[in-house]
Design a protein around this motif. Structure first.
Motif, PDB file in Angstrom:
ATOM      1  N   TRP A 150     -10.540  -1.029   0.442  1.00  0.00           N
ATOM      2  CA  TRP A 150      -9.712  -0.122   1.238  1.00  0.00           C
ATOM      3  C   TRP A 150      -9.182   1.022   0.387  1.00  0.00           C
ATOM      4  N   ILE A 151      -8.723   0.701  -0.820  1.00  0.00           N
ATOM      5  CA  ILE A 151      -8.225   1.740  -1.731  1.00  0.00           C
ATOM      6  C   ILE A 151      -9.304   2.784  -1.984  1.00  0.00           C
ATOM      7  N   GLU A 152     -10.539   2.327  -2.165  1.00  0.00           N
ATOM      8  CA  GLU A 152     -11.636   3.235  -2.481  1.00  0.00           C
ATOM      9  C   GLU A 152     -11.829   4.299  -1.406  1.00  0.00           C
ATOM     10  N   THR A 153     -11.538   3.960  -0.163  1.00  0.00           N
ATOM     11  CA  THR A 153     -11.728   4.923   0.928  1.00  0.00           C
ATOM     12  C   THR A 153     -10.472   5.729   1.230  1.00  0.00           C
ATOM     13  N   HIS A 154      -9.401   5.483   0.462  1.00  0.00           N
ATOM     14  CA  HIS A 154      -8.138   6.190   0.692  1.00  0.00           C
ATOM     15  C   HIS A 154      -7.590   6.811  -0.587  1.00  0.00           C
ATOM     16  N   LEU A 155      -8.454   7.081  -1.558  1.00  0.00           N
ATOM     17  CA  LEU A 155      -7.998   7.601  -2.839  1.00  0.00           C
ATOM     18  C   LEU A 155      -7.344   8.967  -2.734  1.00  0.00           C
ATOM     19  N   ASP A 156      -7.697   9.732  -1.716  1.00  0.00           N
ATOM     20  CA  ASP A 156      -7.144  11.076  -1.568  1.00  0.00           C
ATOM     21  C   ASP A 156      -5.798  11.082  -0.850  1.00  0.00           C
ATOM     22  N   GLU A 157      -5.310   9.909  -0.504  1.00  0.00           N
ATOM     23  CA  GLU A 157      -4.046   9.812   0.213  1.00  0.00           C
ATOM     24  C   GLU A 157      -2.919   9.451  -0.748  1.00  0.00           C
ATOM     25  N   GLY A 158      -1.695   9.458  -0.247  1.00  0.00           N
ATOM     26  CA  GLY A 158      -0.528   9.173  -1.082  1.00  0.00           C
ATOM     27  C   GLY A 158      -0.326   7.686  -1.280  1.00  0.00           C
ATOM     28  N   LEU A 159      -1.161   7.079  -2.046  1.00  0.00           N
ATOM     29  CA  LEU A 159      -1.088   5.638  -2.258  1.00  0.00           C
ATOM     30  C   LEU A 159       0.061   5.276  -3.197  1.00  0.00           C
ATOM     31  N   THR A 160       0.797   4.256  -2.813  1.00  0.00           N
ATOM     32  CA  THR A 160       1.828   3.668  -3.662  1.00  0.00           C
ATOM     33  C   THR A 160       1.668   2.151  -3.603  1.00  0.00           C
ATOM     34  N   LEU A 161       2.327   1.453  -4.518  1.00  0.00           N
ATOM     35  CA  LEU A 161       2.282  -0.002  -4.491  1.00  0.00           C
ATOM     36  C   LEU A 161       2.806  -0.519  -3.153  1.00  0.00           C
ATOM     37  N   GLU A 162       3.858   0.103  -2.636  1.00  0.00           N
ATOM     38  CA  GLU A 162       4.453  -0.348  -1.383  1.00  0.00           C
ATOM     39  C   GLU A 162       3.481  -0.181  -0.218  1.00  0.00           C
ATOM     40  N   VAL A 163       2.790   0.946  -0.180  1.00  0.00           N
ATOM     41  CA  VAL A 163       1.824   1.199   0.897  1.00  0.00           C
ATOM     42  C   VAL A 163       0.683   0.193   0.845  1.00  0.00           C
ATOM     43  N   ILE A 164       0.152  -0.043  -0.353  1.00  0.00           N
ATOM     44  CA  ILE A 164      -0.999  -0.937  -0.511  1.00  0.00           C
ATOM     45  C   ILE A 164      -0.593  -2.379  -0.217  1.00  0.00           C
ATOM     46  N   ALA A 165       0.567  -2.796  -0.722  1.00  0.00           N
ATOM     47  CA  ALA A 165       1.026  -4.164  -0.486  1.00  0.00           C
ATOM     48  C   ALA A 165       1.259  -4.415   1.000  1.00  0.00           C
ATOM     49  N   ALA A 166       1.847  -3.420   1.678  1.00  0.00           N
ATOM     50  CA  ALA A 166       2.080  -3.577   3.121  1.00  0.00           C
ATOM     51  C   ALA A 166       0.764  -3.716   3.868  1.00  0.00           C
ATOM     52  N   ARG A 167      -0.234  -2.956   3.472  1.00  0.00           N
ATOM     53  CA  ARG A 167      -1.550  -3.068   4.108  1.00  0.00           C
ATOM     54  C   ARG A 167      -2.132  -4.462   3.909  1.00  0.00           C
TER      55      ARG A 167
END
Length: 289
Positions: A15-32
Motif C-alpha cells: 500500500w505504501i508503494e502506491t501512495h509514496l507521493d502522498e503525505g504519509l506519516t506513521l499515524e496515517v499508515i498505522a491507521a490504515r
C-alpha cells in the motif's frame, strides 16, 4: 485485514508503494493497518528491521533515483521536494547515505538494478529458491578483488547492500579487470562474536591500485564447490538468504566435502539483472580436493 504479522506488514508495504507521493506519516499508515502507531511501529520493526518512516524515505529515494535516470530535465531541488525533503541539501545527504554516491554522480552513470532488489526494503514474503550444486569442482587460480568492505554482525548485516551501491557507483575504474563479474566475499569470520568481513568487489589487474576508500582481498588458488541459485524475480536479498540456509544447512553437510576454510564468495556475471526471473548467482565454497 489479515492480522498475521508478516501478511499485515506485506500488505502495508504494498500500500505504501502506491501512495509514496502522498503525505504519509506513521499515524496515517498505522491507521490504515488497523493498529495504534506504537503497536504498528513495533510490528513493522520486528518484521523488517527498519522503522516505518525509514522505509518510506528509502522507497521515495529509490523512486527518485529512477527519475534521475529517466527525466534528464528534472532539477535536484524539484526532486527533493517531490521526495518529501525540505531542502536539496537534506535530500543529497539522505541520498548519499543510501546509495553511497551523490545524486549528480548517480545521474552520470549509476545502475539501480540489480541493487534495488538487494536493498533491505522489499516486501516480506515466503520465497522458494532454486538451488543446485554444480556437478564438478571448479579450480581457480589466485586473484585479487577490490571494493568497499566492512565488518558485519547480526545487528548491521542488513546494511551490506550499501557496499554494493558504493561499488557500482565507482564502476568502471582504472585497473579493473575486463570482466562484468562482481563478487561478494566473506572473510575473517569470528564465530565467537558472530561477525565477519564482507567485501563487494570486482577483480583487478595485478599491481593495480584500487580507488580511494576501497580495500583489496587476494583469494588463494583453490578448488571450489559451486552452488547455482536461480532467482524468480522477487526480492533478491530474501531469496539469497533462503538459499544460504539451504546451502549451509543441507547441501554442504550432505556433500561430505572437506571445506578449506578460506574465503567463500558470491559471483554475479552481470549478464541478466538479478531482479529478472531466471537470473543466476553462483556461490563458491573452497574445499580440499
Amino acid at each position: 485485514m489479515d492480522k498475521t504479522p508478516t501478511r499485515t506488514v506485506a500488505l502495508m508495504i504494498a500500500w505504501i508503494e502506491t501512495h509514496l507521493d502522498e503525505g504519509l506519516t506513521l499515524e496515517v499508515i498505522a491507521a490504515r493497518a488497523g493498529y495504534s502507531p506504537f503497536h504498528f511501529s513495533r510490528l513493522f520493526l520486528a518484521e523488517t528491521r527498519r522503522s516505518v518512516m525509514a522505509h518510506v524515505r528509502a522507497r521515495r529515494l529509490l523512486k527518485g533515483a529512477r527519475r534521475l535516470l529517466s527525466e534528464p530535465g528534472l532539477t535536484l531541488l524539484d526532486l527533493a521536494f517531490d521526495c518529501g525533503f525540505e531542502s536539496q541539501e537534506a535530500f543529497t545527504r539522505a541520498f548519499r547515505r543510501l546509495f553511497g554516491t551523490t545524486p549528480a554522480r548517480f545521474r552520470a552513470g549509476f545502475a539501480v538494478d540489480p541493487i534495488e532488489g538487494q536493498y533491505p526494503m522489499s516486501t516480506p514474503t515466503a520465497v522458494e529458491t532454486a538451488v543446485r550444486r554444480l556437478p564438478d569442482l571448479v579450480p581457480l587460480p589466485s586473484f585479487t578483488l577490490a571494493g568497499p568492505a566492512r565488518r558485519f554482525d547480526e545487528g548491521n548485516k542488513a546494511e551490506i547492500p550499501q557496499l554494493w551501491s558504493r561499488l557500482v557507483g565507482a564502476l568502471p575504474f582504472e585497473g579493473q579487470a575486463e570482466s562484468w563479474a562482481s563478487y561478494g566475499t566473506v572473510s575473517a569470520v569470528d564465530r565467537a562474536e558472530g561477525s565477519f568481513r564482507y567485501l563487494a568487489g570486482v577483480e583487478i589487474r595485478p599491481g593495480a591500485e584500487p580507488p580511494a576508500g576501497f580495500e583489496t582481498l587476494t583469494l588463494p588458488a583453490a578448488a571450489y564447490v559451486v552452488f547455482r541459485i536461480t532467482l524468480d524475480g522477487g526480492p533478491v536479498h530474501l531469496q539469497i538468504k533462503a538459499a544460504m540456509r539451504e546451502i549451509w544447512g543441507e547441501l554442504i553437510p550432505d556433500s561430505g566435502l572437506d571445506l578449506a576454510g578460506s574465503p567463500d564468495f558470491e559471483r554475479y556475471d552481470g549478464r541478466i539483472p538479478l531482479s529478472e526471473p531466471g537470473a543466476t548467482l553462483d556461490f563458491y565454497v573452497p574445499v580440499r580436493a
